[in-house]
Write a protein that holds these residues in place. Structure first.
Motif, PDB file in Angstrom:
ATOM      1  N   GLU A 190      50.878  45.728  30.260  1.00 17.98           N
ATOM      2  CA  GLU A 190      50.026  47.478  30.746  1.00 17.98           C
ATOM      3  C   GLU A 190      50.611  48.122  29.158  1.00 17.98           C
ATOM      4  OE1 GLU A 190      52.607  45.327  31.803  1.00 17.98           O
ATOM      5  OE2 GLU A 190      54.186  46.688  31.476  1.00 17.98           O
ATOM      6  N   LYS A 191      51.440  47.900  28.781  1.00 17.70           N
ATOM      7  CA  LYS A 191      52.015  49.046  27.375  1.00 17.70           C
ATOM      8  C   LYS A 191      51.408  48.847  26.546  1.00 17.70           C
ATOM      9  CE  LYS A 191      56.665  48.181  28.056  1.00 17.70           C
ATOM     10  NZ  LYS A 191      58.191  48.174  27.599  1.00 17.70           N
ATOM     11  N   PHE A 192      50.137  47.573  26.073  1.00 17.14           N
ATOM     12  CA  PHE A 192      49.632  48.057  25.444  1.00 17.14           C
ATOM     13  C   PHE A 192      48.447  49.556  25.247  1.00 17.14           C
ATOM     14  CE2 PHE A 192      49.158  44.217  22.576  1.00 17.14           C
ATOM     15  CZ  PHE A 192      50.391  43.698  23.552  1.00 17.14           C
ATOM     16  N   GLY A 193      48.734  49.966  24.140  1.00 15.30           N
ATOM     17  CA  GLY A 193      47.587  51.362  24.248  1.00 15.30           C
ATOM     18  C   GLY A 193      48.433  52.656  24.492  1.00 15.30           C
ATOM     19  N   LYS A 194      49.685  52.327  24.652  1.00 15.14           N
ATOM     20  CA  LYS A 194      50.640  53.599  25.495  1.00 15.14           C
ATOM     21  C   LYS A 194      52.012  53.315  24.406  1.00 15.14           C
ATOM     22  CE  LYS A 194      49.190  53.163  30.342  1.00 15.14           C
ATOM     23  NZ  LYS A 194      49.344  52.388  30.776  1.00 15.14           N
ATOM     24  N   GLY A 195      51.918  52.719  23.258  1.00 15.91           N
ATOM     25  CA  GLY A 195      53.178  52.421  22.230  1.00 15.91           C
ATOM     26  C   GLY A 195      53.985  51.143  22.529  1.00 15.91           C
ATOM     27  N   SER A 196      52.974  49.753  22.061  1.00 21.95           N
ATOM     28  CA  SER A 196      53.460  48.776  22.738  1.00 21.95           C
ATOM     29  C   SER A 196      53.743  48.727  20.480  1.00 21.95           C
ATOM     30  CB  SER A 196      52.405  48.174  23.121  1.00 21.95           C
ATOM     31  OG  SER A 196      52.541  46.882  22.373  1.00 21.95           O
ATOM     32  N   SER A 197      55.395  48.107  20.618  1.00 14.88           N
ATOM     33  CA  SER A 197      55.238  46.971  19.432  1.00 14.88           C
ATOM     34  C   SER A 197      54.571  46.223  19.091  1.00 14.88           C
ATOM     35  CB  SER A 197      56.560  46.920  19.139  1.00 14.88           C
ATOM     36  OG  SER A 197      57.111  45.525  19.879  1.00 14.88           O
ATOM     37  N   GLU A 198      54.505  45.252  20.341  1.00 10.27           N
ATOM     38  CA  GLU A 198      53.660  44.051  19.833  1.00 10.27           C
ATOM     39  C   GLU A 198      51.990  43.906  19.608  1.00 10.27           C
ATOM     40  OE1 GLU A 198      54.568  40.397  22.817  1.00 10.27           O
ATOM     41  OE2 GLU A 198      54.773  42.560  24.152  1.00 10.27           O
ATOM     42  N   GLY A 199      51.419  45.610  20.055  1.00 10.43           N
ATOM     43  CA  GLY A 199      50.116  45.825  19.810  1.00 10.43           C
ATOM     44  C   GLY A 199      50.282  46.043  18.169  1.00 10.43           C
ATOM     45  N   LEU A 200      50.705  46.697  18.447  1.00 14.92           N
ATOM     46  CA  LEU A 200      50.406  47.862  16.774  1.00 14.92           C
ATOM     47  C   LEU A 200      51.156  46.259  15.440  1.00 14.92           C
ATOM     48  CD1 LEU A 200      50.961  50.089  15.155  1.00 14.92           C
ATOM     49  CD2 LEU A 200      53.511  50.141  15.712  1.00 14.92           C
ATOM     50  N   VAL A 201      51.766  45.215  16.713  1.00 14.69           N
ATOM     51  CA  VAL A 201      52.248  44.583  15.007  1.00 14.69           C
ATOM     52  C   VAL A 201      51.068  43.314  15.092  1.00 14.69           C
ATOM     53  CG1 VAL A 201      53.969  42.296  15.140  1.00 14.69           C
ATOM     54  CG2 VAL A 201      54.861  44.926  15.665  1.00 14.69           C
ATOM     55  N   ALA A 202      50.238  42.805  16.114  1.00 18.44           N
ATOM     56  CA  ALA A 202      49.266  42.240  15.676  1.00 18.44           C
ATOM     57  C   ALA A 202      47.934  43.068  14.904  1.00 18.44           C
ATOM     58  CB  ALA A 202      48.311  42.140  17.601  1.00 18.44           C
ATOM     59  N   ALA A 203      48.138  44.175  15.501  1.00 15.68           N
ATOM     60  CA  ALA A 203      46.292  45.201  14.734  1.00 15.68           C
ATOM     61  C   ALA A 203      47.200  44.882  12.641  1.00 15.68           C
ATOM     62  CB  ALA A 203      46.323  46.262  15.037  1.00 15.68           C
ATOM     63  N   GLU A 204      48.508  45.974  12.636  1.00 13.95           N
ATOM     64  CA  GLU A 204      48.526  45.647  11.118  1.00 13.95           C
ATOM     65  C   GLU A 204      48.862  44.045  10.404  1.00 13.95           C
ATOM     66  OE1 GLU A 204      49.139  48.245   9.077  1.00 13.95           O
ATOM     67  OE2 GLU A 204      48.227  48.961  10.495  1.00 13.95           O
ATOM     68  N   SER A 205      49.403  43.305  10.864  1.00 16.86           N
ATOM     69  CA  SER A 205      49.836  41.939  10.593  1.00 16.86           C
ATOM     70  C   SER A 205      47.731  41.342  10.307  1.00 16.86           C
ATOM     71  CB  SER A 205      50.176  40.905  11.200  1.00 16.86           C
ATOM     72  OG  SER A 205      50.144  40.763  12.788  1.00 16.86           O
ATOM     73  N   ALA A 206      47.299  40.897  11.238  1.00 21.91           N
ATOM     74  CA  ALA A 206      45.705  40.752  11.402  1.00 21.91           C
ATOM     75  C   ALA A 206      44.745  41.275   9.819  1.00 21.91           C
ATOM     76  CB  ALA A 206      44.973  41.197  12.677  1.00 21.91           C
ATOM     77  N   ASN A 207      45.119  42.705   9.865  1.00 25.63           N
ATOM     78  CA  ASN A 207      43.992  43.314   8.820  1.00 25.63           C
ATOM     79  C   ASN A 207      44.562  43.243   7.760  1.00 25.63           C
ATOM     80  OD1 ASN A 207      45.420  45.963   8.293  1.00 25.63           O
ATOM     81  ND2 ASN A 207      45.265  47.171  10.395  1.00 25.63           N
ATOM     82  N   ASN A 208      46.111  43.151   7.918  1.00 26.75           N
ATOM     83  CA  ASN A 208      46.552  42.745   6.831  1.00 26.75           C
ATOM     84  C   ASN A 208      46.105  41.774   6.076  1.00 26.75           C
ATOM     85  OD1 ASN A 208      48.243  45.045   4.996  1.00 26.75           O
ATOM     86  ND2 ASN A 208      48.162  45.924   7.282  1.00 26.75           N
ATOM     87  N   ALA A 209      46.120  40.417   6.269  1.00 23.43           N
ATOM     88  CA  ALA A 209      46.020  39.243   5.522  1.00 23.43           C
ATOM     89  C   ALA A 209      44.083  39.252   5.357  1.00 23.43           C
ATOM     90  CB  ALA A 209      46.140  38.552   7.145  1.00 23.43           C
ATOM     91  N   VAL A 210      43.557  39.949   5.824  1.00 28.95           N
ATOM     92  CA  VAL A 210      42.563  39.693   5.043  1.00 28.95           C
ATOM     93  C   VAL A 210      42.545  39.729   3.833  1.00 28.95           C
ATOM     94  CG1 VAL A 210      39.863  40.875   5.488  1.00 28.95           C
ATOM     95  CG2 VAL A 210      41.425  40.441   7.815  1.00 28.95           C
ATOM     96  N   PRO A 211      43.132  40.730   2.856  1.00 25.92           N
ATOM     97  CA  PRO A 211      42.514  41.011   1.614  1.00 25.92           C
ATOM     98  C   PRO A 211      42.556  39.523   0.999  1.00 25.92           C
ATOM     99  CG  PRO A 211      43.569  43.054   2.251  1.00 25.92           C
ATOM    100  CD  PRO A 211      43.509  41.805   3.602  1.00 25.92           C
ATOM    101  N   ALA A 212      43.692  38.989   0.815  1.00 21.51           N
ATOM    102  CA  ALA A 212      43.983  38.490  -0.229  1.00 21.51           C
ATOM    103  C   ALA A 212      42.865  36.759   0.653  1.00 21.51           C
ATOM    104  CB  ALA A 212      45.106  37.205   0.595  1.00 21.51           C
ATOM    105  N   ALA A 213      43.112  36.476   1.298  1.00 19.80           N
ATOM    106  CA  ALA A 213      41.793  35.123   2.498  1.00 19.80           C
ATOM    107  C   ALA A 213      40.047  35.666   1.649  1.00 19.80           C
ATOM    108  CB  ALA A 213      41.946  35.769   4.001  1.00 19.80           C
ATOM    109  N   ALA A 214      39.628  37.507   2.497  1.00 21.10           N
ATOM    110  CA  ALA A 214      38.864  36.449   1.575  1.00 21.10           C
ATOM    111  C   ALA A 214      38.619  36.794   0.389  1.00 21.10           C
ATOM    112  CB  ALA A 214      38.347  39.009   1.951  1.00 21.10           C
TER     113      ALA A 214
END
Lengths: 213, 501
Positions: B289-313
């Motif tokens: 329920e905290k997602f979208g309202k300042g969840s640290s997990e949500g922030l970490v999930a979004a940032e680690s996923a998009n930064n994993a793409v450049p090298a993988a690409a």
């Protein structure tokens, strides 16, 4: 997502819809990211899509009509090896989805073609054309006055045009222009045309200017 | 192996590589922190300039900008709710609410740390997976590469959900653009309309610069420049780093894994990576329920996923020579300019170059993290740069990119044409990437189609090899799944709108 955010990052609509859907109901593992699913957006999206798709269909038809004249038919060669085969494939891939999209969008429009849509599509286009002219003038004057002078004229002039008045902005524009020239032309030795005016300089200075600016 | 590593270290232990690392890493962060510029614009502008540099130096700059911009994009996303790059959009969900409740430093620190984990894990994946794929790559014949490129195009279209028809039409446009000019096999003109300058074809660089840089400059030049309120950032910059390592490492690693998978698959990229990761993290969280309202997990999930793409690409690009998205498609031209052909041969002939590239990618992540932890207060000032002024700078820089390729005035006209096209597409929110991938993959498809015709008697011969057959099955499955989903959605919509309902 507000307009400013969309404008500033230049997001594509599926990305915007992903975000807007997420705002309403948080993203799930199986994402519903279609803006077309949102009833409020159907009319405007459908009308815009119709005009864009219809334009692509029109361009495709014009190009298809030119296939015979713009490609050659080679005797004793397979169909796939014909020079005109791949352009035909490209035009089919371009035209067919556009045709389907124009039909689907036309059916989704509830009150026929909305004349507002073309205005939305080309809004600001005249200003783009003006900036395109600015860019082309910049390109052409490089051949006359050289890259350094052209950049030092172009940056403050365009800054002035878009509303940055005052000495502070002019100095900033000139300094940034100078940094760009020093970085790319002097530092990285990027190949750009020499200005005709360099020909009137004394020999040592001419060589220096041609080599660095 | 150690000998190879030492050779690679010798290759990168030079002042020009060191400068490239710093320019790529720091420049990328700054570009990412400025809303409205982004790595695509920067790479498009810098691409021709890097042709003069050695391939390792040029690629280090471009890869540095690509990876570091995603780190920097989190800064405006968190502080002013405006993503610095389009792929930082999900960061605004949880990052900005955290900043609003007085935790901007923690949010920034979490974002940097998650990005760092994503970046490092994906470089490790690049190191371990690329040789494996490159070992299989010699078994890839013309038909297999043809099918792989076709899969790329299909996935580019299907991943633009809600816009598949528009994306397909734009892919077709890209494919058609590649045929303009002299046909390479029979040397006959195609669609040149009697214009001599068109016989050389429409080059990728003016098209990329027009679509990404010039169109973005047009948008920026017309913006209204509303004043931005930036919250004060105080506190320890390292707090988030320890928090991710202690409490959120599972989320960061899972999301990085998603990012890597999505990065490897051609045509998918950062968007789906972060949305899938975010969705999964929410499902697995004890506090969804905290997602979208300042969840640290949500922030970490979004940032680690998009930064994993450049090298993988880079994995399909290095191993097979097939770019999966627009930025690696641009980087392919750096390889070709220097006569380097990505693929298994590259690993045999120049292994020290490949390992050197890995080491550079690894180092970039450390430089970026160190720079961000120290220089965030300075970077915040960059956000305040007015957008219209940025437009002036981008348009000035675009000239360097367009004109420096071959000092050709027609190239400038072509770039302006694509700029106007890009502007209209941005206005109507149609995607730009399908055009570029249509251009790059279309060329590969035509060449491979022709070379494979010598071994093909019936259409079934295209898929009579294990690799091509597998890829063909994936294409059919992807298309079937898409059609099935569309039919299901259509039925659901009809049920909802029917009078009985």
């Amino acid at each position: 997502m507000d307009d400013e955010k969309i404008r500033s990052v230049g997001l594509d609509s599926h990305k915007i819809s992903e975000i807007s859907v997420g705002r309403r109901s948080r993203p799930t593992l199986f994402l519903d990211v279609s803006i077309m699913d949102q009833p409020d957006n159907i009319r405007s999206s459908a009308a815009i899509n119709f005009f864009c798709a219809a334009f692509i269909v029109l361009v495709t038809l014009v190009l298809v009509s030119q296939l015979g004249g713009q490609t050659r038919w080679v005797k004793r060669a397979d169909l796939v090896m014909q020079p005109g085969f791949f352009p035909t494939v490209g035009l089919l891939v371009m035209g067919m989805p556009a045709l389907v999209l124009s039909v689907v969008s036309f059916r989704q429009m509830r009150s026929g073609i909305e004349l507002e849509s073309p205005r939305i599509i080309v809004a600001g286009f005249h200003r783009c054309c003006e900036f395109a002219v600015w860019f082309l003038v910049y390109v052409y004057i490089i051949r006359w006055v050289g890259y350094l002078m052209a950049t030092l004229l172009f940056m403050p002039a365009l800054s002035l045009r878009v509303g940055f008045r005052g000495v502070r902005w002019m100095v900033t524009a000139v300094l940034i222009g100078l940094v760009i020239v020093l970085l790319f032309r002097t530092g990285l030795q990027v190949r750009l045309p020499d200005g005709y005016v360099y020909g009137y300089l004394p020999p040592e200075m001419r060589n220096f200017m041609i080599r660095n600016f | 192996m150690i000998e190879l590593l030492l050779e690679s270290l010798m290759l990168i232990a030079r002042w020009d590589v060191a400068i490239a690392l710093l320019v790529g890493a720091i420049g990328g962060v700054i570009i990412g922190a400025i809303p409205g510029v982004g790595p695509a614009v920067a790479i498009a502008i810098l691409l021709p300039a890097t042709y003069k540099l050695e391939p390792l130096v040029g690629l280090t700059v471009l890869l540095g900008i690509y990876g570091a911009a995603l780190y920097g994009g989190a800064i405006p996303a968190i502080l002013i709710n405006t993503p610095g790059t389009p792929v930082n959009a999900l960061t605004t969900y949880d990052g900005h609410p955290m900043a609003r409740r007085g935790e901007p430093r923690r949010a920034l620190s979490l974002a940097y740390s998650a990005s760092f984990i994503g970046g490092i894990v994906s470089v490790l994946a690049l190191i371990f997976l690329t040789p494996k794929l490159a070992a299989v790559a010699p078994y890839f014949g013309s038909r297999d590469i043809l099918m792989a490129a076709l899969l790329g195009l299909v996935l580019v279209i299907l991943t633009h959900r809600g816009q598949t028809l528009a994306a397909a039409a734009l892919v077709g446009m890209g494919v058609f653009i590649t045929v303009v000019g002299m046909e390479p096999f029979r040397l006959t003109d195609r669609f040149v309309f009697g214009l001599p300058w068109l016989r050389g074809g429409l080059a990728l660089i003016p098209a990329v610069l027009g679509l990404f840089a010039i169109s973005q400059a047009f948008i920026l030049l017309q913006s209204s420049d509303a004043p931005r309120q930036i919250p004060k950032v105080t506190g320890s910059p390292f707090a988030g780093l320890f928090e991710v390592i202690r409490r959120l490492k599972r989320v960061a690693l899972c999301s990085s894994g998603f990012g890597i998978i999505m990065g490897i698959i051609p045509g998918v990229g950062e968007f789906l990576a972060q949305f899938f990761s975010y969705g999964l993290a929410q499902k697995l969280s004890k506090t969804p329920e905290k997602f979208g309202k300042g969840s640290s997990e949500g922030l970490v999930a979004a940032e680690s996923a998009n930064n994993a793409v450049p090298a993988a690409a880079m994995i399909p690009l290095l191993a097979l020579g097939i770019p999966g998205e627009a930025l690696t498609a641009m980087m392919l031209s750096v390889f070709t300019v220097h006569n380097l052909i990505p693929g298994p041969k590259l690993f045999e002939t120049q292994p020290e170059f490949v390992v050197g590239l890995y080491v550079c990618l690894f180092l970039i992540n450390f430089i970026v993290l160190a720079f961000l932890l120290i220089a965030t207060p300075l970077l915040i000032r960059v956000i305040k740069v007015p957008e219209r002024f940025l437009g002036v700078v981008v348009l000035t820089l675009a000239l360097v990119g367009v004109y420096s390729i071959r000092n050709s005035l027609p190239d400038c006209w072509v770039a302006i044409g694509f700029g106007l096209l890009g502007y209209v597409l941005r206005r109507v929110n149609w995607p730009l990437v399908p055009i570029i991938l249509g251009m790059v993959l279309g060329e590969i498809i035509e060449a491979k189609l022709r070379t494979s015709m010598a071994r093909v008697e019936t259409p079934l011969d295209f898929v009579n090899r294990p690799v091509s057959a597998t890829i063909a099955i994936i294409i059919v499955l992807a298309l079937t799944a898409h059609v099935w989903t569309e039919i299901r959605n259509y039925r659901q919509r009809r049920t909802k709108t029917s009078p009985a309902a």
